[in-house]
Design a protein around this motif. Structure first.
Motif, PDB file in Angstrom:
ATOM      1  N   ILE A  68      -0.326 -46.976  -8.409  1.00 55.45           N
ATOM      2  CA  ILE A  68      -1.119 -45.759  -8.595  1.00 55.45           C
ATOM      3  C   ILE A  68      -0.409 -44.805  -9.548  1.00 55.45           C
ATOM      4  CG2 ILE A  68      -0.263 -44.228  -6.760  1.00 55.45           C
ATOM      5  CD1 ILE A  68      -3.946 -44.973  -7.424  1.00 55.45           C
ATOM      6  N   SER A  69       0.929 -44.838  -9.559  1.00 64.61           N
ATOM      7  CA  SER A  69       1.690 -44.016 -10.501  1.00 64.61           C
ATOM      8  C   SER A  69       1.436 -44.487 -11.931  1.00 64.61           C
ATOM      9  CB  SER A  69       3.189 -44.087 -10.180  1.00 64.61           C
ATOM     10  OG  SER A  69       3.458 -43.579  -8.900  1.00 64.61           O
ATOM     11  N   GLY A  70       1.433 -45.816 -12.127  1.00 72.34           N
ATOM     12  CA  GLY A  70       1.159 -46.365 -13.458  1.00 72.34           C
ATOM     13  C   GLY A  70      -0.227 -45.996 -13.941  1.00 72.34           C
ATOM     14  N   VAL A  71      -1.205 -46.081 -13.037  1.00 75.24           N
ATOM     15  CA  VAL A  71      -2.574 -45.685 -13.391  1.00 75.24           C
ATOM     16  C   VAL A  71      -2.611 -44.218 -13.787  1.00 75.24           C
ATOM     17  CG1 VAL A  71      -4.915 -45.362 -12.491  1.00 75.24           C
ATOM     18  CG2 VAL A  71      -3.650 -47.445 -11.955  1.00 75.24           C
ATOM     19  N   GLY A  72      -1.862 -43.402 -13.049  1.00 76.92           N
ATOM     20  CA  GLY A  72      -1.837 -41.966 -13.356  1.00 76.92           C
ATOM     21  C   GLY A  72      -1.243 -41.662 -14.713  1.00 76.92           C
ATOM     22  N   VAL A  73      -0.285 -42.495 -15.164  1.00 79.73           N
ATOM     23  CA  VAL A  73       0.325 -42.282 -16.483  1.00 79.73           C
ATOM     24  C   VAL A  73      -0.618 -42.730 -17.597  1.00 79.73           C
ATOM     25  CG1 VAL A  73       2.215 -42.981 -18.001  1.00 79.73           C
ATOM     26  CG2 VAL A  73       2.678 -42.444 -15.603  1.00 79.73           C
ATOM     27  N   ILE A  74      -1.205 -43.905 -17.431  1.00 80.35           N
ATOM     28  CA  ILE A  74      -2.001 -44.517 -18.506  1.00 80.35           C
ATOM     29  C   ILE A  74      -3.409 -43.915 -18.605  1.00 80.35           C
ATOM     30  CG2 ILE A  74      -3.001 -46.694 -19.305  1.00 80.35           C
ATOM     31  CD1 ILE A  74      -0.649 -48.105 -17.922  1.00 80.35           C
ATOM     32  N   SER A  75      -4.010 -43.601 -17.466  1.00 82.28           N
ATOM     33  CA  SER A  75      -5.404 -43.150 -17.432  1.00 82.28           C
ATOM     34  C   SER A  75      -5.681 -41.924 -18.312  1.00 82.28           C
ATOM     35  CB  SER A  75      -5.829 -42.879 -15.992  1.00 82.28           C
ATOM     36  OG  SER A  75      -7.128 -42.361 -15.946  1.00 82.28           O
TER      37      SER A  75
ATOM     38  N   SER B 214      -8.048 -42.038 -21.592  1.00 86.46           N
ATOM     39  CA  SER B 214      -9.219 -41.163 -21.487  1.00 86.46           C
ATOM     40  C   SER B 214      -9.298 -40.232 -22.690  1.00 86.46           C
ATOM     41  CB  SER B 214      -9.145 -40.358 -20.191  1.00 86.46           C
ATOM     42  OG  SER B 214     -10.207 -39.446 -20.121  1.00 86.46           O
ATOM     43  N   ALA B 215      -8.163 -39.644 -23.053  1.00 89.27           N
ATOM     44  CA  ALA B 215      -8.143 -38.720 -24.191  1.00 89.27           C
ATOM     45  C   ALA B 215      -8.442 -39.445 -25.499  1.00 89.27           C
ATOM     46  CB  ALA B 215      -6.783 -38.039 -24.259  1.00 89.27           C
ATOM     47  N   LYS B 216      -7.893 -40.670 -25.674  1.00 90.53           N
ATOM     48  CA  LYS B 216      -8.140 -41.430 -26.900  1.00 90.53           C
ATOM     49  C   LYS B 216      -9.607 -41.818 -27.029  1.00 90.53           C
ATOM     50  CE  LYS B 216      -3.578 -43.336 -27.929  1.00 90.53           C
ATOM     51  NZ  LYS B 216      -2.812 -44.552 -28.197  1.00 90.53           N
ATOM     52  N   GLN B 217     -10.211 -42.195 -25.905  1.00 83.90           N
ATOM     53  CA  GLN B 217     -11.639 -42.528 -25.937  1.00 83.90           C
ATOM     54  C   GLN B 217     -12.471 -41.298 -26.282  1.00 83.90           C
ATOM     55  OE1 GLN B 217     -13.167 -44.509 -22.478  1.00 83.90           O
ATOM     56  NE2 GLN B 217     -12.808 -46.504 -23.395  1.00 83.90           N
ATOM     57  N   LEU B 218     -12.054 -40.165 -25.719  1.00 85.05           N
ATOM     58  CA  LEU B 218     -12.832 -38.943 -25.929  1.00 85.05           C
ATOM     59  C   LEU B 218     -12.803 -38.516 -27.386  1.00 85.05           C
ATOM     60  CD1 LEU B 218     -14.494 -36.808 -24.428  1.00 85.05           C
ATOM     61  CD2 LEU B 218     -12.386 -35.509 -24.084  1.00 85.05           C
TER      62      LEU B 218
ATOM     63  N   TRP C 123     -24.356 -41.478 -27.760  1.00 79.68           N
ATOM     64  CA  TRP C 123     -24.831 -41.750 -26.398  1.00 79.68           C
ATOM     65  C   TRP C 123     -24.146 -42.982 -25.801  1.00 79.68           C
ATOM     66  CZ3 TRP C 123     -26.801 -39.398 -22.541  1.00 79.68           C
ATOM     67  CH2 TRP C 123     -27.383 -40.104 -21.476  1.00 79.68           C
ATOM     68  N   ASP C 124     -24.091 -44.084 -26.579  1.00 82.52           N
ATOM     69  CA  ASP C 124     -23.460 -45.293 -26.086  1.00 82.52           C
ATOM     70  C   ASP C 124     -21.991 -45.071 -25.736  1.00 82.52           C
ATOM     71  OD1 ASP C 124     -25.826 -46.606 -26.362  1.00 82.52           O
ATOM     72  OD2 ASP C 124     -25.302 -47.555 -28.281  1.00 82.52           O
ATOM     73  N   GLN C 125     -21.311 -44.314 -26.577  1.00 85.20           N
ATOM     74  CA  GLN C 125     -19.894 -44.080 -26.363  1.00 85.20           C
ATOM     75  C   GLN C 125     -19.656 -43.171 -25.151  1.00 85.20           C
ATOM     76  OE1 GLN C 125     -17.632 -43.076 -29.867  1.00 85.20           O
ATOM     77  NE2 GLN C 125     -18.937 -44.326 -31.183  1.00 85.20           N
ATOM     78  N   VAL C 126     -20.532 -42.196 -24.966  1.00 88.27           N
ATOM     79  CA  VAL C 126     -20.427 -41.312 -23.797  1.00 88.27           C
ATOM     80  C   VAL C 126     -20.625 -42.117 -22.513  1.00 88.27           C
ATOM     81  CG1 VAL C 126     -21.531 -39.419 -22.539  1.00 88.27           C
ATOM     82  CG2 VAL C 126     -21.043 -39.182 -24.970  1.00 88.27           C
ATOM     83  N   ILE C 127     -21.634 -43.055 -22.548  1.00 90.62           N
ATOM     84  CA  ILE C 127     -21.878 -43.899 -21.382  1.00 90.62           C
ATOM     85  C   ILE C 127     -20.641 -44.755 -21.065  1.00 90.62           C
ATOM     86  CG2 ILE C 127     -23.210 -45.848 -20.488  1.00 90.62           C
ATOM     87  CD1 ILE C 127     -24.720 -43.244 -20.371  1.00 90.62           C
ATOM     88  N   MET C 128     -20.078 -45.367 -22.099  1.00 93.94           N
ATOM     89  CA  MET C 128     -18.892 -46.208 -21.906  1.00 93.94           C
ATOM     90  C   MET C 128     -17.714 -45.383 -21.361  1.00 93.94           C
ATOM     91  SD  MET C 128     -19.695 -49.271 -22.519  1.00 93.94           S
ATOM     92  CE  MET C 128     -18.059 -49.985 -22.550  1.00 93.94           C
ATOM     93  N   TYR C 129     -17.600 -44.177 -21.902  1.00 93.47           N
ATOM     94  CA  TYR C 129     -16.521 -43.286 -21.432  1.00 93.47           C
ATOM     95  C   TYR C 129     -16.725 -42.936 -19.961  1.00 93.47           C
ATOM     96  CZ  TYR C 129     -13.658 -39.095 -20.928  1.00 93.47           C
ATOM     97  OH  TYR C 129     -12.750 -38.170 -20.492  1.00 93.47           O
ATOM     98  N   ALA C 130     -17.973 -42.631 -19.570  1.00 96.86           N
ATOM     99  CA  ALA C 130     -18.279 -42.278 -18.182  1.00 96.86           C
ATOM    100  C   ALA C 130     -18.020 -43.454 -17.249  1.00 96.86           C
ATOM    101  CB  ALA C 130     -19.725 -41.813 -18.073  1.00 96.86           C
ATOM    102  N   ILE C 131     -18.424 -44.678 -17.702  1.00 94.62           N
ATOM    103  CA  ILE C 131     -18.192 -45.878 -16.884  1.00 94.62           C
ATOM    104  C   ILE C 131     -16.696 -46.115 -16.697  1.00 94.62           C
ATOM    105  CG2 ILE C 131     -18.399 -48.394 -16.850  1.00 94.62           C
ATOM    106  CD1 ILE C 131     -21.128 -48.066 -18.205  1.00 94.62           C
TER     107      ILE C 131
ATOM    108  N   LEU D 178     -14.890 -46.229 -13.069  1.00 92.29           N
ATOM    109  CA  LEU D 178     -14.173 -47.400 -12.586  1.00 92.29           C
ATOM    110  C   LEU D 178     -12.721 -47.069 -12.238  1.00 92.29           C
ATOM    111  CD1 LEU D 178     -15.516 -50.165 -15.014  1.00 92.29           C
ATOM    112  CD2 LEU D 178     -16.086 -49.827 -12.590  1.00 92.29           C
ATOM    113  N   VAL D 179     -12.097 -46.244 -13.057  1.00 97.22           N
ATOM    114  CA  VAL D 179     -10.717 -45.813 -12.778  1.00 97.22           C
ATOM    115  C   VAL D 179     -10.666 -45.037 -11.465  1.00 97.22           C
ATOM    116  CG1 VAL D 179      -8.837 -44.307 -13.528  1.00 97.22           C
ATOM    117  CG2 VAL D 179      -9.948 -45.830 -15.175  1.00 97.22           C
TER     118      VAL D 179
END
Length: 573
Positions: free
Chosen positions: A31-38, A42-46, A54-62, A66-67
């Motif tokens: 969970i610590s690793g997820v907290g570092v990478i997530s 997330s910022a790079k996708q944003l 629209w497609d990219q926003v949907i992918m970002y939301a998914i 999932l995370v």
């Protein structure tokens, strides 16, 4: 380093399930690793969202969804493991502490209030157990935030140095806070033990308080103790609030400085907007690092304080343990001897080179004025206290060389004020013999003249009789204690004013029961009512901690003036 040493020492006391700790730590690392990478992903996708919005926003939301689901499932597994071994640790700790309390010398138990032992067995045990839950959780959170801190160093070294400055400031601030809070917390806990002791005495002694018309004075004592406790609590909380206020101000300065630096770097093209967004996305984690570190320091302070308090019970000089020998006797004949035995309570010398011998299956009574050492003889024979000089022999073996079972498994003492546990009559009797049969239980109660009363109860032997046997009369409590002793069937039975609360009719019945046991057990009797011991094989007359005369009742009446005066004064009454 102190915390690490304490955790190593604590691990020796608890026998917990290692698999839950291992799984817990592995999941925490995950969970610590997820907290570092997530946040980084997330910022790079944003910032990469461009044409197909629209497609990219949907992918970002998914991705975010999932995370979040993955994180919650991991947290659920972590919570399960945490609660599982936390329960095991608390249970084992409390059992170990209870066992340690039972091994403490009686003289040291007498010096401390019940509240001290209650607090250390409950609150301090829970605090120690949480090092494997809250402590590990805090450590893993700090580890995750440190990972983010390293990422920021790679992004921009100046931002990393800025964060390092504030971490150093918080570390120094935390050291000052811990030193101050440690002293205040110790004062608060000591006072809480005192107040808890008063509360225990209030409940247990409530009838005496009422009968003595001492409600006002006792309430005044409690009021003073509660006032001191509340004052200590108020001081502790206000000091803590002041430190948290200062901590909040430092955090606010950190936020302000970070925003100014990020804006300055963007304006001067030293940092892209995307990178600044990533750093700002991590802002909460950096504050969390400082916050978790502060919380962890607070917790470690409390943990170490609780550890020291519990370890006092295990190793403290004020809580010395009973020491027994290694010789085990499966069965004793019941013969014992005091040779030049000396004993003092503090500076008060009670026994002064006392000598006497009791043969197996003999019935011997001890007579003398109050304070001459009669009850002390019984306590020494049961090894409740250690003698200062001389020897006590059981079947020719020095009591110092015998193990606990050989002494207390073969001696039963029935005291003037026996403690009856808040259990049923049946459970009180089974405390001394777990495999007690129905026939043995009924027979013991008949010999103790208690069976008629029990049969009159709606639940009979399953009647719960309250703490200290509060629903029983004084005589009924003593008869239940006698029944409890008869269940043990030990070779030596000590009656310490055991018939003092009985009416004349019941006393005659108990006396008949004692007479029925003569010749089968070694029986020692202390009694102010000399009429209860006139049939003893021998009567030892004690003055000033010594045996000054001995013989039968008739012999002492004829040859001992002091004994005759005691007997005649009782007869006149």
């Amino acid at each position: 380093m102190k915390t690490i040493r304490n955790i190593k020492e604590l691990s020796k006391l608890v026998k917990t399930s290692k698999k839950y700790i291992i799984i817990y730590m592995l999941l925490s690392l995950l969970i610590s690793g997820v907290g570092v990478i997530s946040p980084l992903l997330s910022a790079k996708q944003l910032v990469s969202i461009t044409g197909e919005l629209w497609d990219q926003v949907i992918m970002y939301a998914i991705f975010i969804f999932l995370v979040a689901i993955f994180r919650e499932l991991i947290y659920l597994a972590i919570t399960y493991c945490s609660e599982k071994f936390s329960k095991i640790i608390i249970r084992q700790l409390q059992i170990d502490i209870a066992a340690e309390i039972l091994n403490i010398k009686v003289e040291h138990l007498d010096k401390h209030s019940n509240g001290l032992f209650i607090q250390r067995m409950t609150n301090d045990a829970s605090s120690l157990a949480s090092i494997f839950t809250y402590g590990v959780d805090s450590f893993m959170s700090i580890l995750m935030d440190l990972g983010i801190f390293v990422v920021i160093f790679f992004i921009n070294i100046w931002l990393g140095l800025y964060l390092t400055l504030f971490i150093i400031i918080f570390f120094i601030f935390g050291r000052i806070r811990n030193k101050t809070m440690d002293k205040l917390d110790k004062e608060y806990r000591d006072q809480r033990e005192t107040t808890s002791g008063f509360a225990t005495e209030l409940i247990r002694g409530i009838r005496d308080i009422k009968m003595l018309n001492a409600k006002t004075s006792f309430l005044n004592s409690i009021k003073d103790s509660v006032n001191d406790l509340n004052n200590n609590s108020f001081k502790l909380r206000m000091t803590s609030s002041l430190f948290w206020l200062i901590s909040g101000l430092i955090s606010s300065l950190y936020d302000l400085g970070l925003i100014i630096i990020l804006v300055t770097f963007i304006i001067n093209n030293n940092l892209t907007l995307a990178t600044a967004l990533i750093v700002y996305n991590y802002k909460g984690s950096i504050r969390s690092l400082i916050s978790w570190a502060s919380h962890l320091l607070d917790y470690l302070r409390e943990f170490n304080l609780s550890f020291d308090r519990v370890m006092e019970l295990f190793k403290g000089k004020d809580f010395s343990k009973e020491i027994f020998g290694n010789i085990h006797l499966d069965h004793i004949n019941g013969e014992f001897e005091f040779r030049d035995v000396e004993f003092s309570y503090g500076e008060n010398k009670v026994l002064n080179k006392i000598n006497f011998k009791v043969h197996a299956n003999e019935t011997v009574a001890f007579v003398g004025k109050s304070g001459t050492g009669k009850t002390t003889i019984f306590n020494l024979l049961c090894k409740m206290y250690d003698i200062n000089k001389g020897e006590i022999l059981i079947d020719g073996v020095n009591i110092k060389d015998l193990d606990e079972e050989s002494i207390r498994g073969n001696i039963t003492i029935i005291s003037q004020n026996p403690y009856i546990f808040n259990k049923s009559i049946r459970e009180n009797l089974r405390l001394v013999k777990e495999d007690l049969t129905e026939e043995e239980m009924i027979e013991a109660c008949k010999l103790a003249c208690l069976d008629d009363y029990i049969e009159s109860l709606s639940d009979k032997y399953d009647t719960v009789i309250g703490e200290g046997g509060v629903t029983l009369s004084g005589g009924q409590r003593q008869r239940l204690a006698i029944a409890r002793a008869l269940v043990q069937k030990t070779e030596i039975i000590l009656f310490d004013e055991a018939t003092s609360a009985l009416d004349n009719e019941t006393q005659l019945k108990i006396q008949k029961s004692i007479n029925n046991m003569k010749g089968e057990y070694t029986i020692l009797i202390i009694a102010h009512r000399l009429s209860t011991i006139i049939n003893s094989d021998r009567i030892l007359f004690i003055e000033n901690g010594k045996i000054v005369d001995e013989g039968t009742h008739d012999y002492l009446l004829k040859n001992n003036k002091s004994y005759k005066e005691l007997y005649e004064s009782e007869t006149i009454k």
